[in-house]
Design a protein around this motif. Structure first.
Motif, PDB file in Angstrom:
ATOM      1  N   VAL A  23       0.826  -1.209   0.000  1.00 45.64           N
ATOM      2  CA  VAL A  23       0.000   0.000   0.000  1.00 45.64           C
ATOM      3  C   VAL A  23       0.861   1.260   0.000  1.00 45.64           C
ATOM      4  O   VAL A  23       0.604   2.206  -0.731  1.00 45.64           O
ATOM      5  CB  VAL A  23      -0.974   0.002   1.202  1.00 45.64           C
ATOM      6  CG1 VAL A  23      -1.593   1.363   1.414  1.00 45.64           C
ATOM      7  CG2 VAL A  23      -2.061  -1.051   0.998  1.00 45.64           C
ATOM      8  N   ALA A  98      -5.110   0.829   6.495  1.00 44.66           N
ATOM      9  CA  ALA A  98      -4.768   0.619   5.084  1.00 44.66           C
ATOM     10  C   ALA A  98      -5.681  -0.443   4.499  1.00 44.66           C
ATOM     11  O   ALA A  98      -6.061  -1.398   5.190  1.00 44.66           O
ATOM     12  CB  ALA A  98      -3.309   0.187   4.937  1.00 44.66           C
ATOM     13  N   HIS A 100      -5.992  -2.658   0.692  1.00 45.43           N
ATOM     14  CA  HIS A 100      -5.368  -2.963  -0.590  1.00 45.43           C
ATOM     15  C   HIS A 100      -6.069  -2.163  -1.701  1.00 45.43           C
ATOM     16  O   HIS A 100      -7.305  -2.091  -1.722  1.00 45.43           O
ATOM     17  CB  HIS A 100      -5.472  -4.468  -0.874  1.00 45.43           C
ATOM     18  CG  HIS A 100      -4.671  -4.896  -2.050  1.00 45.43           C
ATOM     19  ND1 HIS A 100      -5.091  -4.708  -3.345  1.00 45.43           N
ATOM     20  CD2 HIS A 100      -3.447  -5.486  -2.120  1.00 45.43           C
ATOM     21  CE1 HIS A 100      -4.176  -5.172  -4.171  1.00 45.43           C
ATOM     22  NE2 HIS A 100      -3.159  -5.650  -3.448  1.00 45.43           N
ATOM     23  N   PRO A 101      -5.299  -1.583  -2.629  1.00 44.92           N
ATOM     24  CA  PRO A 101      -5.902  -0.761  -3.691  1.00 44.92           C
ATOM     25  C   PRO A 101      -7.012  -1.452  -4.479  1.00 44.92           C
ATOM     26  O   PRO A 101      -7.984  -0.817  -4.883  1.00 44.92           O
ATOM     27  CB  PRO A 101      -4.716  -0.428  -4.599  1.00 44.92           C
ATOM     28  CG  PRO A 101      -3.516  -0.529  -3.712  1.00 44.92           C
ATOM     29  CD  PRO A 101      -3.841  -1.594  -2.695  1.00 44.92           C
ATOM     30  N   ARG A 104     -10.505  -1.005  -2.640  1.00 39.99           N
ATOM     31  CA  ARG A 104     -10.954   0.322  -2.206  1.00 39.99           C
ATOM     32  C   ARG A 104     -12.297   0.660  -2.832  1.00 39.99           C
ATOM     33  O   ARG A 104     -12.753   0.021  -3.757  1.00 39.99           O
ATOM     34  CB  ARG A 104      -9.905   1.374  -2.566  1.00 39.99           C
ATOM     35  CG  ARG A 104      -8.657   1.185  -1.719  1.00 39.99           C
ATOM     36  CD  ARG A 104      -7.680   2.302  -1.887  1.00 39.99           C
ATOM     37  NE  ARG A 104      -6.496   2.001  -1.083  1.00 39.99           N
ATOM     38  CZ  ARG A 104      -5.290   2.405  -1.371  1.00 39.99           C
ATOM     39  NH1 ARG A 104      -5.093   3.165  -2.426  1.00 39.99           N
ATOM     40  NH2 ARG A 104      -4.284   2.088  -0.602  1.00 39.99           N
TER      41      ARG A 104
END
Length: 169
Positions: A23, A98, A100-101, A104
């Motif tokens: 991240v 955080a 994980h992209p 999102r």
């Protein structure tokens, strides 16, 4: 469907470390040591979200902010005595968050944030984020966090951060 677990086991902490590096695009391995150290702090709590494949895809953690702790002392220097009393005297420090992209914009950040602060007995919560991290700032503001200080430079950081606070009671 996602599962929420406590951030506790060595296997989970290892997965969190790998996610953190991905991240933040960092080779920093100290997140594992920080989590282990912080897990001994008063009021520590941490949560992870697992994918269907039981992989950590998000995490959050924090603890009660107390005098003598490194970050508490950094934050204390930024406040006058009234601000210190109002924000740090009975405070939960929201340390890390955080996702994980790839996961999102599915409400997981909000879920982790809400879960972390759920049923706390502290009067306030405090966090810092990069001054130019507009997505994080917007998210926190939507969750009723307010900016307490702009242009906070933790440790030897050249990048400005913002201190945000939230009243819990």
């Amino acid at each position: 469907m996602v599962k929420i677990l406590e951030l506790a086991s060595n296997e989970i902490i290892q997965q969190v470390s790998e996610l953190y590096k991905e991240v933040w695009m960092s080779e920093d391995n100290s997140i594992k040591e920080r989590i282990i150290k912080h897990s001994s702090y008063k009021g520590y709590r941490g949560f992870v979200i697992l994918s269907k494949e039981d992989k950590v895809i998000g995490f959050s953690y924090g603890y009660t902010s107390l005098p003598g702790q490194f970050y508490h002392e950094l934050l204390a220097k930024e406040f006058n005595s009234e601000e210190y009393h109002n924000w740090l005297k009975d405070c939960f420090e929201f340390v890390e968050l955080a996702v994980h992209p790839s996961y999102r914009k599915q409400g997981l950040v909000k879920l982790l944030s809400t879960k972390l602060l759920e049923n706390l007995e502290n009067k306030t919560a405090i966090l810092t984020t990069q001054n130019d991290n507009n997505s994080a700032r917007s998210l926190y503001e939507s969750l009723h966090w307010k900016v307490l200080k702009e242009a906070f430079y933790p440790s030897n950081s050249k990048q400005p951060y913002v201190i945000m606070g939230k009243e819990l009671m």
